[in-house]
Design a protein around this motif. Sequence first.
Motif, PDB file in Angstrom:
ATOM      1  N   ALA A 810       0.857  -1.175   0.000  1.00 52.18           N
ATOM      2  CA  ALA A 810       0.000   0.000   0.000  1.00 52.18           C
ATOM      3  C   ALA A 810       0.895   1.227   0.000  1.00 52.18           C
ATOM      4  O   ALA A 810       1.981   1.214   0.582  1.00 52.18           O
ATOM      5  CB  ALA A 810      -0.893  -0.003   1.229  1.00 52.18           C
ATOM      6  N   VAL A 811       0.397   2.270  -0.651  1.00 48.58           N
ATOM      7  CA  VAL A 811       1.204   3.479  -0.778  1.00 48.58           C
ATOM      8  C   VAL A 811       0.364   4.694  -0.440  1.00 48.58           C
ATOM      9  O   VAL A 811      -0.854   4.649  -0.483  1.00 48.58           O
ATOM     10  CB  VAL A 811       1.758   3.638  -2.210  1.00 48.58           C
ATOM     11  CG1 VAL A 811       2.811   2.584  -2.492  1.00 48.58           C
ATOM     12  CG2 VAL A 811       0.626   3.564  -3.228  1.00 48.58           C
ATOM     13  N   PRO A 812       1.012   5.783  -0.092  1.00 51.95           N
ATOM     14  CA  PRO A 812       0.282   7.005   0.209  1.00 51.95           C
ATOM     15  C   PRO A 812      -0.345   7.601  -1.038  1.00 51.95           C
ATOM     16  O   PRO A 812      -0.089   7.182  -2.174  1.00 51.95           O
ATOM     17  CB  PRO A 812       1.339   7.933   0.799  1.00 51.95           C
ATOM     18  CG  PRO A 812       2.639   7.365   0.423  1.00 51.95           C
ATOM     19  CD  PRO A 812       2.445   5.911   0.172  1.00 51.95           C
ATOM     20  N   LYS A 813      -1.142   8.615  -0.799  1.00 45.09           N
ATOM     21  CA  LYS A 813      -1.990   9.155  -1.848  1.00 45.09           C
ATOM     22  C   LYS A 813      -1.236   9.711  -3.048  1.00 45.09           C
ATOM     23  O   LYS A 813      -1.722   9.696  -4.160  1.00 45.09           O
ATOM     24  CB  LYS A 813      -2.875  10.273  -1.266  1.00 45.09           C
ATOM     25  CG  LYS A 813      -4.312   9.842  -1.181  1.00 45.09           C
ATOM     26  CD  LYS A 813      -5.245  10.718  -0.427  1.00 45.09           C
ATOM     27  CE  LYS A 813      -5.156  12.203  -0.566  1.00 45.09           C
ATOM     28  NZ  LYS A 813      -6.367  12.841  -0.042  1.00 45.09           N
ATOM     29  N   PHE A 814      -0.089  10.199  -2.810  1.00 39.65           N
ATOM     30  CA  PHE A 814       0.587  10.835  -3.938  1.00 39.65           C
ATOM     31  C   PHE A 814       1.257   9.810  -4.858  1.00 39.65           C
ATOM     32  O   PHE A 814       1.816  10.145  -5.890  1.00 39.65           O
ATOM     33  CB  PHE A 814       1.609  11.872  -3.464  1.00 39.65           C
ATOM     34  CG  PHE A 814       2.733  11.281  -2.664  1.00 39.65           C
ATOM     35  CD1 PHE A 814       2.657  11.160  -1.281  1.00 39.65           C
ATOM     36  CD2 PHE A 814       3.902  10.845  -3.295  1.00 39.65           C
ATOM     37  CE1 PHE A 814       3.691  10.632  -0.550  1.00 39.65           C
ATOM     38  CE2 PHE A 814       4.954  10.313  -2.563  1.00 39.65           C
ATOM     39  CZ  PHE A 814       4.859  10.196  -1.180  1.00 39.65           C
ATOM     40  N   LEU A 815       1.159   8.553  -4.464  1.00 36.18           N
ATOM     41  CA  LEU A 815       1.713   7.490  -5.289  1.00 36.18           C
ATOM     42  C   LEU A 815       0.595   6.643  -5.860  1.00 36.18           C
ATOM     43  O   LEU A 815      -0.503   6.589  -5.323  1.00 36.18           O
ATOM     44  CB  LEU A 815       2.639   6.588  -4.461  1.00 36.18           C
ATOM     45  CG  LEU A 815       3.872   7.242  -3.873  1.00 36.18           C
ATOM     46  CD1 LEU A 815       4.631   6.244  -3.010  1.00 36.18           C
ATOM     47  CD2 LEU A 815       4.770   7.771  -4.980  1.00 36.18           C
ATOM     48  N   GLN A 816       0.950   6.003  -6.934  1.00 36.80           N
ATOM     49  CA  GLN A 816      -0.003   5.090  -7.532  1.00 36.80           C
ATOM     50  C   GLN A 816       0.717   3.786  -7.764  1.00 36.80           C
ATOM     51  O   GLN A 816       1.846   3.752  -8.239  1.00 36.80           O
ATOM     52  CB  GLN A 816      -0.451   5.689  -8.857  1.00 36.80           C
ATOM     53  CG  GLN A 816      -1.590   4.941  -9.509  1.00 36.80           C
ATOM     54  CD  GLN A 816      -1.735   5.430 -10.935  1.00 36.80           C
ATOM     55  OE1 GLN A 816      -1.379   6.572 -11.238  1.00 36.80           O
ATOM     56  NE2 GLN A 816      -2.202   4.579 -11.803  1.00 36.80           N
ATOM     57  N   LEU A 817       0.063   2.707  -7.384  1.00 35.18           N
ATOM     58  CA  LEU A 817       0.758   1.423  -7.360  1.00 35.18           C
ATOM     59  C   LEU A 817       0.001   0.393  -8.159  1.00 35.18           C
ATOM     60  O   LEU A 817      -1.220   0.304  -8.107  1.00 35.18           O
ATOM     61  CB  LEU A 817       0.897   0.943  -5.908  1.00 35.18           C
ATOM     62  CG  LEU A 817       1.499  -0.442  -5.682  1.00 35.18           C
ATOM     63  CD1 LEU A 817       2.941  -0.467  -6.128  1.00 35.18           C
ATOM     64  CD2 LEU A 817       1.399  -0.790  -4.203  1.00 35.18           C
ATOM     65  N   HIS A 818       0.756  -0.381  -8.884  1.00 33.85           N
ATOM     66  CA  HIS A 818       0.147  -1.503  -9.583  1.00 33.85           C
ATOM     67  C   HIS A 818       0.999  -2.739  -9.412  1.00 33.85           C
ATOM     68  O   HIS A 818       2.212  -2.679  -9.525  1.00 33.85           O
ATOM     69  CB  HIS A 818      -0.005  -1.164 -11.073  1.00 33.85           C
ATOM     70  CG  HIS A 818      -0.404  -2.357 -11.875  1.00 33.85           C
ATOM     71  ND1 HIS A 818      -1.620  -2.964 -11.748  1.00 33.85           N
ATOM     72  CD2 HIS A 818       0.267  -3.085 -12.788  1.00 33.85           C
ATOM     73  CE1 HIS A 818      -1.692  -4.007 -12.561  1.00 33.85           C
ATOM     74  NE2 HIS A 818      -0.558  -4.108 -13.210  1.00 33.85           N
ATOM     75  N   LEU A 819       0.307  -3.838  -9.121  1.00 29.96           N
ATOM     76  CA  LEU A 819       1.025  -5.101  -8.958  1.00 29.96           C
ATOM     77  C   LEU A 819       0.658  -6.053 -10.067  1.00 29.96           C
ATOM     78  O   LEU A 819      -0.499  -6.158 -10.437  1.00 29.96           O
ATOM     79  CB  LEU A 819       0.615  -5.766  -7.638  1.00 29.96           C
ATOM     80  CG  LEU A 819       1.591  -5.725  -6.481  1.00 29.96           C
ATOM     81  CD1 LEU A 819       1.776  -4.312  -6.006  1.00 29.96           C
ATOM     82  CD2 LEU A 819       1.066  -6.566  -5.349  1.00 29.96           C
ATOM     83  N   GLU A 820       1.643  -6.749 -10.540  1.00 26.44           N
ATOM     84  CA  GLU A 820       1.328  -7.821 -11.467  1.00 26.44           C
ATOM     85  C   GLU A 820       1.338  -9.152 -10.728  1.00 26.44           C
ATOM     86  O   GLU A 820       1.852  -9.232  -9.619  1.00 26.44           O
ATOM     87  CB  GLU A 820       2.364  -7.833 -12.592  1.00 26.44           C
ATOM     88  CG  GLU A 820       2.178  -6.635 -13.501  1.00 26.44           C
ATOM     89  CD  GLU A 820       3.080  -6.686 -14.707  1.00 26.44           C
ATOM     90  OE1 GLU A 820       3.282  -5.636 -15.324  1.00 26.44           O
ATOM     91  OE2 GLU A 820       3.599  -7.768 -15.016  1.00 26.44           O
ATOM     92  N   PRO A 821       0.774 -10.145 -11.332  1.00 24.86           N
ATOM     93  CA  PRO A 821       0.738 -11.429 -10.630  1.00 24.86           C
ATOM     94  C   PRO A 821       2.139 -11.935 -10.348  1.00 24.86           C
ATOM     95  O   PRO A 821       3.057 -11.704 -11.123  1.00 24.86           O
ATOM     96  CB  PRO A 821       0.025 -12.366 -11.610  1.00 24.86           C
ATOM     97  CG  PRO A 821      -0.674 -11.467 -12.573  1.00 24.86           C
ATOM     98  CD  PRO A 821       0.084 -10.174 -12.596  1.00 24.86           C
ATOM     99  N   ALA A 822       2.235 -12.638  -9.240  1.00 27.22           N
ATOM    100  CA  ALA A 822       3.528 -13.172  -8.861  1.00 27.22           C
ATOM    101  C   ALA A 822       3.859 -14.381  -9.712  1.00 27.22           C
ATOM    102  O   ALA A 822       2.985 -14.989 -10.338  1.00 27.22           O
ATOM    103  CB  ALA A 822       3.515 -13.570  -7.381  1.00 27.22           C
ATOM    104  N   SER A 823       5.153 -14.720  -9.695  1.00 28.32           N
ATOM    105  CA  SER A 823       5.573 -15.845 -10.529  1.00 28.32           C
ATOM    106  C   SER A 823       5.030 -17.159  -9.985  1.00 28.32           C
ATOM    107  O   SER A 823       4.837 -18.112 -10.722  1.00 28.32           O
ATOM    108  CB  SER A 823       7.109 -15.901 -10.595  1.00 28.32           C
ATOM    109  OG  SER A 823       7.635 -16.098  -9.291  1.00 28.32           O
ATOM    110  N   SER A 824       4.816 -17.194  -8.706  1.00 24.73           N
ATOM    111  CA  SER A 824       4.264 -18.415  -8.111  1.00 24.73           C
ATOM    112  C   SER A 824       3.758 -18.112  -6.716  1.00 24.73           C
ATOM    113  O   SER A 824       4.009 -17.025  -6.180  1.00 24.73           O
ATOM    114  CB  SER A 824       5.335 -19.516  -8.094  1.00 24.73           C
ATOM    115  OG  SER A 824       5.568 -20.007  -6.806  1.00 24.73           O
TER     116      SER A 824
END
Lengths: 879, 142
Positions: A810-824
């Motif tokens: 999780a990140v603060p408001k001024f950041l935007q975060l995207h996660l991709e699926p993990a390898s396993s």
Amino acid sequence: KFSYFIKLLLSARDMIRSIRACKTAAEERAVVRKECAAIRAAISENDQDYRHRNLAKLMFIHMLGYPTHFGQMECLKLIASPGFPEKRIGYLGLMLLLDERQEVLMLVTNSIKQDLNHTNQYIVGLALCALGNICSAEMARDLAPEVERLLQFRDPNIRKKAALCTIRIIKKVPDLAENFINPAAALLKEKHHGVLLTGVQLCTDMCKVSTEALEYFKKKCIDGLVKVLKDLANSPYAPEYDISGITDPFLQIRLLRLLRVLGQGDADTSDTMNDILAQVATKTESNKNAGNAILYECVATIMSIEDNSGLRVLAVNILGRFLSSRDNNIRYVALNMLMKAITLDTQAVQRQRATILECVKDPDASIRKRALELVYLLVNESNVKSLTKELVDYLEVSDQEFKGDLTAKICSIVEKFSPEKIWYIDQMLKVLSEAGNYVKDEVWHALIVVITNASNLHGYTVRSLYKAVQTAGEQETLVRVAVWCIGEYGEMLVGSAGVLDIEDPITVTEADAVDVVEAAIKRHPLDLTTRAMCLIALLKLSSRFPSCSKRINDIVLHHKGSLVLELQQRAIEFSSIIGRHEKIRSALVERMPVLDEVTYTGRRAGSVPAAVSTSQGAPPRIPNGVAKPTSAPLVDLLDLSSDETPAPSSFGGDFLQDLLGVDVSPASSKGTNQTQKSGTDVLLDLLSIGTPPAQSSSSTLDMLSPSQDNKSSVDILNTLASPSTTPSAQASSPAGISPMMDLLNGFGPSPSGPETNGPTYPSVVAFESSSLKMTFNFSKEPGNPQTTLIEAQFANKSPNIYSNFVFQAAVPKFLQLHLEPASSNTLPASGNGSITQKLRVSNSQHGKKSLVMRIRINYKVNDKDVLEEGQVNNFPRGL
Amino acid sequence: MIRFILLQNRQGKTRLAKYYIPLEESEKHKVEYEVHRLVVNRDPKFTNFVEFRTHKVIYRRYAGLFFSLCVDITDNELAYLESIHLFVEILDHFFSNVCELDLVFNFHKVYLILDEFILAGELQETSKKAIIERMGELEKLD
């Protein structure tokens, strides 16, 4: 005297006859009224001659149910009369028409006192009887000395009445018990059965109110009591006291009970009675009720006194024999006693398991209930599977009234003792198919939690549910669970994913799957929950099965005119998504995250865990955002009050705030610019669907707008950024305000991999604990300085494998975060392999503020769930 | 202890009601109604014990009459079943093949017998012979 008696009898008889001759209630009332009037008149005239007869008539009238208080004083007058017949009727009337709470009773005290001292012992008997049956505390106090004296009266009839009268006295005034200890003990040496019986009862009750008495009897009377019981047990035929070939079973039973009271908690005293208990247990005939009554009492005593394993075994064997008796009464008392025995010697009771199971199927409801309770107490890890099988089999044939209890118990057993998830799911499916309508909400919610956690069983589960609904579609609860799973795992159903060896393969087309949901929605027209769940399942399926989209839309649209606002709203909104917002649809209905079992059970137990390891997903209490039938379900669910500051929930919002101290930004679906109201709000609301009120109101996300207004929607699926299994059409939207149109239409294709260029940054160990290490490798997209591509690498520092590995950030408001699926999801032990996962962070304050991130890692090791948390502060500058 | 004893016929008419605990008249009527409802419909195959409020009722049917004892939850059901039978035997002996009508017309005698058998909610005498003899003596005095 004789003629007086005749007069009385005839008159009372006449009245009784005339009352019985009445054909209607009205007639009877008329006769009674007439008689009462006559009696009242006689009373007011102070008639002496017929007082006796009149009271007799009054008592009869009282028995019919008519009010007779005007006769109370007559009782007193009769009691005060000198003769026995008058006194007799007077006392009888007293006991029938009055009780201890009436003040009139006090007036009798003096008469009773005189009668207790009467020379005629029959009159003494009358007084004792009345006293023993209805005296008040004050009377008890007043007359205790008389009664004490009478305990030693020459006539045994008086002694026994006095003994029972004393019982009442000490119950009313426990302090007086001390005065009676010696005389009571003396009674135990008597030969007369009646006196002995009443003496034993008196001593038993005295022990309850006076420890002094208890100690005294223990010290002085045990041997005598044991001898009396022994003599009775060995007694030859005694015609006066013989019942079914046993000499005075009542006395034997009372003796056993007194022994119990004396032996409880006292090993030495218990020792002294071992022999006689063994004798009674083995020698008493059990073919008649009298003998069984003695055996029952004997078993109860054995179970209560201090441990002697030999006796206990004997006792449980008797109970076992009882269980197989054809006599219902015997089986019933055996089950009762076994409940007690189970705490003392579980093994012994376990041996009776088969017989107890048979009793669960007994035609008598009270036997069934007890047996079920007992079975529940007997369940352990080794017998749970066979016991559950028996119970579930029985569920099919059990009575309707019993199904509720039985279902609840089975569910409880299954949840508590389930050795593996697949068994749990199988059993629950059986129960749902057979008695789904009896299954409580918490239970099927818990089932869904378990299902989400059993990722390797998703395919199996959804297929099993599909099969089950074909035959048991009338069980609403089953349908709900099935619809939910089909919605979630639809593609696995159709694609036959994860087929287990034990499965019979089936072919299910997309159309078949949609058929089930459509049938469900039609079949349960009155069930709001089910239909609402169907609608959202359909939305999910429209995304998973694009080819069925049109058909699904038609089904959904069917409800847009629904009179139920909830359904109408859903129908319209979902249809809108299906029809016009394809691009975000799949993001909206991504696979739900694993629901946290620990949290859920904790919540169910009534306490939200103090530690912050709460679920990041929707609490399954309302899976899929089904509206609870509250007064304002829509408000809660759809967050229509979102214009105001949403009420803080016990769960989502506060927790997130607490945890992060910042706002959360989601990985997938977007929130919106909250300056745009109407359309935006609808979408916001829409996104809240699938989240319980708790979650939805806790909007804390705002990724696009720099405005400080805190109101925004929560991504239903991921409040903390979690990898999604279906890669969504994520755009790396630039920070800054995006108009609504852009949000809905402006999504580009999946982000391309970061072919990195630009300045390199050193890797950092972002997080390390004794069991885990996480490394971040950085790169930048060319021409996009605000965005950083991170490759996270996890290493297992322990010798145990980690499974179900899930990383969240999780990140603060001024950041935007995207996660991709993990390898396993599995991290091999001792660093023999790693998991990698790609992140992308966009910094709207690039150059001014550094990156910062809170992380959470969940995994399972050696069947235990582990949670690790931390904050990453060591990002290289300039990211 | 015994809390109350009821003799009721199938229609619910109370032929004998003895209470060893204090109850208002209205409460007594309610109790009698409830107990009757409980016992009159029970299948004879079921047990002779029924839970009643926080106590239990031991009952048995003899011809058209239900004999019900309300006792404490910890009491020995089988023993009280036996005592009901003893009471019926005493009545049978005293009235020579007792029937319901005997009990109706001689209700005061039935109470007398009961008061020799049970007192203060506990058994007073277990010998049928002794009770019958005592009743004989008492009758002479009347």
